[in-house]
Design a protein around this motif. Structure first.
Motif, PDB file in Angstrom:
ATOM      1  N   VAL A 120     -12.646 -23.755  24.096  1.00 19.30           N
ATOM      2  CA  VAL A 120     -13.389 -24.650  24.976  1.00 19.30           C
ATOM      3  C   VAL A 120     -13.880 -25.817  24.136  1.00 19.30           C
ATOM      4  O   VAL A 120     -14.741 -25.655  23.268  1.00 19.30           O
ATOM      5  CB  VAL A 120     -14.571 -23.934  25.652  1.00 19.30           C
ATOM      6  N   SER A 121     -13.314 -26.976  24.399  1.00 16.85           N
ATOM      7  CA  SER A 121     -13.621 -28.144  23.573  1.00 16.85           C
ATOM      8  C   SER A 121     -13.277 -29.415  24.320  1.00 16.85           C
ATOM      9  O   SER A 121     -12.326 -29.445  25.108  1.00 16.85           O
ATOM     10  CB  SER A 121     -12.836 -28.085  22.262  1.00 16.85           C
ATOM     11  N   SER A 122     -14.056 -30.455  24.057  1.00 18.02           N
ATOM     12  CA  SER A 122     -13.758 -31.754  24.651  1.00 18.02           C
ATOM     13  C   SER A 122     -12.877 -32.578  23.706  1.00 18.02           C
ATOM     14  O   SER A 122     -12.496 -33.697  24.031  1.00 18.02           O
ATOM     15  CB  SER A 122     -15.055 -32.498  24.962  1.00 18.02           C
ATOM     16  N   GLN A 160     -11.698 -27.974  28.761  1.00 16.58           N
ATOM     17  CA  GLN A 160     -12.912 -28.733  28.486  1.00 16.58           C
ATOM     18  C   GLN A 160     -14.154 -27.958  28.938  1.00 16.58           C
ATOM     19  O   GLN A 160     -14.064 -27.109  29.833  1.00 16.58           O
ATOM     20  CB  GLN A 160     -12.864 -30.074  29.211  1.00 16.58           C
ATOM     21  N   PRO A 161     -15.284 -28.231  28.329  1.00 14.18           N
ATOM     22  CA  PRO A 161     -16.528 -27.590  28.786  1.00 14.18           C
ATOM     23  C   PRO A 161     -16.736 -27.823  30.282  1.00 14.18           C
ATOM     24  O   PRO A 161     -16.496 -28.918  30.794  1.00 14.18           O
ATOM     25  CB  PRO A 161     -17.603 -28.303  27.968  1.00 14.18           C
ATOM     26  N   LYS A 197     -18.139 -22.701  28.336  1.00 17.05           N
ATOM     27  CA  LYS A 197     -18.934 -23.356  27.305  1.00 17.05           C
ATOM     28  C   LYS A 197     -18.220 -23.223  25.966  1.00 17.05           C
ATOM     29  O   LYS A 197     -17.360 -22.347  25.786  1.00 17.05           O
ATOM     30  CB  LYS A 197     -20.306 -22.691  27.204  1.00 17.05           C
ATOM     31  N   SER A 198     -18.633 -24.043  25.013  1.00 14.89           N
ATOM     32  CA  SER A 198     -18.024 -23.959  23.686  1.00 14.89           C
ATOM     33  C   SER A 198     -18.232 -22.573  23.069  1.00 14.89           C
ATOM     34  O   SER A 198     -17.383 -22.086  22.322  1.00 14.89           O
ATOM     35  CB  SER A 198     -18.593 -25.045  22.777  1.00 14.89           C
ATOM     36  N   ASP A 199     -19.341 -21.935  23.403  1.00  8.90           N
ATOM     37  CA  ASP A 199     -19.618 -20.582  22.880  1.00  8.90           C
ATOM     38  C   ASP A 199     -18.656 -19.529  23.410  1.00  8.90           C
ATOM     39  O   ASP A 199     -18.624 -18.411  22.894  1.00  8.90           O
ATOM     40  CB  ASP A 199     -21.047 -20.157  23.224  1.00  8.90           C
ATOM     41  N   ASP A 200     -17.894 -19.866  24.438  1.00  6.98           N
ATOM     42  CA  ASP A 200     -16.910 -18.919  24.971  1.00  6.98           C
ATOM     43  C   ASP A 200     -15.610 -18.943  24.170  1.00  6.98           C
ATOM     44  O   ASP A 200     -14.719 -18.137  24.419  1.00  6.98           O
ATOM     45  CB  ASP A 200     -16.607 -19.239  26.433  1.00  6.98           C
ATOM     46  N   THR A 201     -15.499 -19.856  23.227  1.00 10.03           N
ATOM     47  CA  THR A 201     -14.306 -19.939  22.404  1.00 10.03           C
ATOM     48  C   THR A 201     -14.137 -18.668  21.585  1.00 10.03           C
ATOM     49  O   THR A 201     -15.040 -18.258  20.854  1.00 10.03           O
ATOM     50  CB  THR A 201     -14.379 -21.158  21.469  1.00 10.03           C
TER      51      THR A 201
END
Length: 116
Positions: A114-116, A13-14, A86-90
């Motif tokens: 990285v996601s909720s 998760q973030p 962060k989601s940008d780290d995906t």
């Protein structure tokens, strides 16, 4: 035969953390620079962090203060501790071992989402 085997990726998760590991075999890892790169869908592969054979460290601007690279030469392993994700780290994260006079090697990649 040279192998770099990454592990530790997954779904988080973030704001969470993950620790990636890359175990090298078939090379004298202590004389190689170790690095982590990542590639998100539709984007170019980018450098995340590098640790030289002498222990000098550098980071990509987007991960400074959140990620930490380290190495254990006795275990021929390089690590990437990722915090405050962060989601940008995906991305798919790739390990690299590089010696400018000898050779450069890549792992197969490990997915970090990285996601909720």
């Amino acid at each position: 035969q040279v192998q770099l085997v990454e592990s530790g990726g997954g779904l988080v998760q973030p704001g969470g953390s993950l620790r990636l590991s890359c175990a090298a075999s078939g090379i004298i890892f202590s004389i190689y620079d170790g690095a982590w790169y990542r590639q998100a869908p539709g984007k170019q592969r980018e450098l995340v962090a590098r640790i030289t054979s002498g222990g000098s460290i550098s980071y990509g601007d987007s991960v400074k203060g959140r990620f930490t690279i380290s190495r254990d030469n006795a275990k021929s392993t390089v690590f990437l501790q990722m915090n405050s994700l962060k989601s940008d780290d995906t991305a798919v994260y790739y390990c690299n071992a590089d010696h400018k006079l000898l050779s450069s090697h890549w792992g197969q990649g490990t997915q970090v989402t990285v996601s909720s």
